[in-house]
Motif scaffolding. Sequence first.
Motif, mmCIF file in Angstrom:
data_model
loop_
_atom_site.group_PDB
_atom_site.id
_atom_site.type_symbol
_atom_site.label_atom_id
_atom_site.label_comp_id
_atom_site.label_asym_id
_atom_site.label_seq_id
_atom_site.Cartn_x
_atom_site.Cartn_y
_atom_site.Cartn_z
ATOM 1 N N ARG A 251 1.089 14.302 -9.192
ATOM 2 C CA ARG A 251 0.857 13.571 -7.889
ATOM 3 C C ARG A 251 2.415 13.093 -7.719
ATOM 4 N NH1 ARG A 251 -4.083 9.390 -7.990
ATOM 5 N NH2 ARG A 251 -4.867 11.569 -8.809
ATOM 6 N N GLU A 252 2.545 12.962 -6.278
ATOM 7 C CA GLU A 252 3.857 12.643 -5.718
ATOM 8 C C GLU A 252 3.688 11.515 -4.579
ATOM 9 O OE1 GLU A 252 6.001 16.164 -4.019
ATOM 10 O OE2 GLU A 252 4.508 16.257 -2.349
ATOM 11 N N PHE A 253 4.832 10.803 -4.566
ATOM 12 C CA PHE A 253 4.833 9.835 -3.474
ATOM 13 C C PHE A 253 5.122 10.327 -2.098
ATOM 14 C CE2 PHE A 253 6.141 5.792 -1.438
ATOM 15 C CZ PHE A 253 7.171 6.233 -0.658
ATOM 16 N N VAL A 254 4.281 9.641 -1.220
ATOM 17 C CA VAL A 254 4.304 9.975 0.295
ATOM 18 C C VAL A 254 5.118 8.880 1.169
ATOM 19 C CG1 VAL A 254 3.320 10.727 2.337
ATOM 20 C CG2 VAL A 254 2.541 11.738 0.032
ATOM 21 N N ALA A 255 4.593 7.836 0.950
ATOM 22 C CA ALA A 255 4.984 6.763 1.739
ATOM 23 C C ALA A 255 4.393 5.545 1.397
ATOM 24 C CB ALA A 255 4.576 6.855 3.254
ATOM 25 N N THR A 256 5.075 4.368 1.801
ATOM 26 C CA THR A 256 4.465 3.127 1.161
ATOM 27 C C THR A 256 4.763 2.129 2.349
ATOM 28 O OG1 THR A 256 4.828 1.263 -0.563
ATOM 29 C CG2 THR A 256 6.858 2.260 0.209
ATOM 30 N N ILE A 257 4.028 0.993 2.389
ATOM 31 C CA ILE A 257 4.243 -0.207 3.295
ATOM 32 C C ILE A 257 4.006 -1.376 2.672
ATOM 33 C CG2 ILE A 257 1.914 0.034 4.063
ATOM 34 C CD1 ILE A 257 2.805 -0.478 6.897
ATOM 35 N N SER A 258 5.009 -2.535 3.053
ATOM 36 C CA SER A 258 4.925 -3.760 2.449
ATOM 37 C C SER A 258 3.744 -4.448 2.844
ATOM 38 C CB SER A 258 5.987 -4.523 2.956
ATOM 39 O OG SER A 258 6.217 -4.498 3.954
ATOM 40 N N TRP A 259 3.426 -5.599 1.908
ATOM 41 C CA TRP A 259 2.309 -6.318 2.152
ATOM 42 C C TRP A 259 2.480 -7.252 3.367
ATOM 43 C CZ3 TRP A 259 3.920 -11.571 1.809
ATOM 44 C CH2 TRP A 259 5.072 -11.692 1.035
ATOM 45 N N GLY A 260 1.663 -8.017 3.734
ATOM 46 C CA GLY A 260 1.732 -8.927 4.958
ATOM 47 C C GLY A 260 1.779 -8.074 6.229
ATOM 48 N N THR A 261 2.719 -8.337 7.035
ATOM 49 C CA THR A 261 2.794 -7.643 8.357
ATOM 50 C C THR A 261 3.112 -6.127 8.226
ATOM 51 O OG1 THR A 261 4.724 -8.449 8.790
ATOM 52 C CG2 THR A 261 2.829 -9.393 9.609
ATOM 53 N N MET B 105 0.792 -1.109 0.128
ATOM 54 C CA MET B 105 0.081 0.194 0.136
ATOM 55 C C MET B 105 0.886 1.214 0.009
ATOM 56 S SD MET B 105 -2.999 -1.235 -0.022
ATOM 57 C CE MET B 105 -3.904 0.221 0.158
ATOM 58 N N GLY B 106 0.317 2.302 -0.553
ATOM 59 C CA GLY B 106 1.079 3.804 -0.706
ATOM 60 C C GLY B 106 0.184 4.760 -0.578
ATOM 61 N N TRP B 107 0.716 5.904 0.036
ATOM 62 C CA TRP B 107 0.076 7.216 0.059
ATOM 63 C C TRP B 107 0.683 7.930 -0.831
ATOM 64 C CZ3 TRP B 107 -4.407 8.373 2.257
ATOM 65 C CH2 TRP B 107 -4.752 7.488 3.412
ATOM 66 N N PHE B 108 0.089 8.725 -1.535
ATOM 67 C CA PHE B 108 0.302 9.870 -2.551
ATOM 68 C C PHE B 108 -0.201 11.077 -2.387
ATOM 69 C CE2 PHE B 108 2.840 7.421 -5.719
ATOM 70 C CZ PHE B 108 2.894 6.126 -5.354
ATOM 71 N N ARG B 109 -0.059 12.261 -2.804
ATOM 72 C CA ARG B 109 -0.592 13.578 -2.602
ATOM 73 C C ARG B 109 -0.405 14.241 -3.901
ATOM 74 N NH1 ARG B 109 3.026 16.402 2.098
ATOM 75 N NH2 ARG B 109 4.924 16.847 0.709
ATOM 76 N N GLN B 110 -1.308 15.113 -4.272
ATOM 77 C CA GLN B 110 -1.173 15.944 -5.501
ATOM 78 C C GLN B 110 -1.848 17.404 -4.918
ATOM 79 O OE1 GLN B 110 -3.384 14.232 -8.619
ATOM 80 N NE2 GLN B 110 -2.099 15.794 -10.202
ATOM 81 N N ALA B 111 -1.039 18.357 -5.144
ATOM 82 C CA ALA B 111 -1.368 19.816 -4.671
ATOM 83 C C ALA B 111 -1.844 20.512 -6.223
ATOM 84 C CB ALA B 111 -0.155 20.632 -4.311
ATOM 85 N N PRO B 112 -2.599 21.470 -6.060
ATOM 86 C CA PRO B 112 -3.083 22.195 -7.323
ATOM 87 C C PRO B 112 -2.017 22.422 -8.013
ATOM 88 C CG PRO B 112 -4.405 22.987 -5.452
ATOM 89 C CD PRO B 112 -3.221 22.279 -4.833
ATOM 90 N N GLY B 113 -2.101 22.142 -9.436
ATOM 91 C CA GLY B 113 -1.172 22.421 -10.440
ATOM 92 C C GLY B 113 -0.069 21.618 -10.391
#
Length: 125
Positions: free
Chosen positions: A45-55, A34-42
């Motif tokens: 979309r940029e990467f913020v954080a990611t976490i591996s599957w499983g635990t 899973m990952g989190w991304f963000r997009q500001a106006p104009g």
Amino acid sequence: QVQLVESGGGLVQAGGSLRLSCAASGRTFSTYAMGWFRQAPGKVREFVATISWGTGTITYYADSVKGRSTISRDNAKNTVYLQMDSLKPEDTAVYYCAGERTKIIATMTHEYDYWGQGTQVTVSS
């Protein structure tokens, strides 16, 4: 296939905190990185954080949020979280969660197959 729904965004003053949640449908959530991304106006979309599957033993953060944010997952609740502290006005954006099943973790938008609709985070100065 998995459906993702983000929540927890809002308006907060600089220096404050927010915890974003992303609820997933289906019974295979634990098999998704899973990952989190963000997009500001104009902006793109940029990467913020990611976490591996499983635990979720492996996590990785963008330099812009490292030390201020924590990604975690609760597979029993089919939910991934992003705790954000010491928020800055430049953190203002729509935040999206995403899921994919082919890699342990992923930092690029094109690596993700499933996306939520986003939640707005606004940080006032």
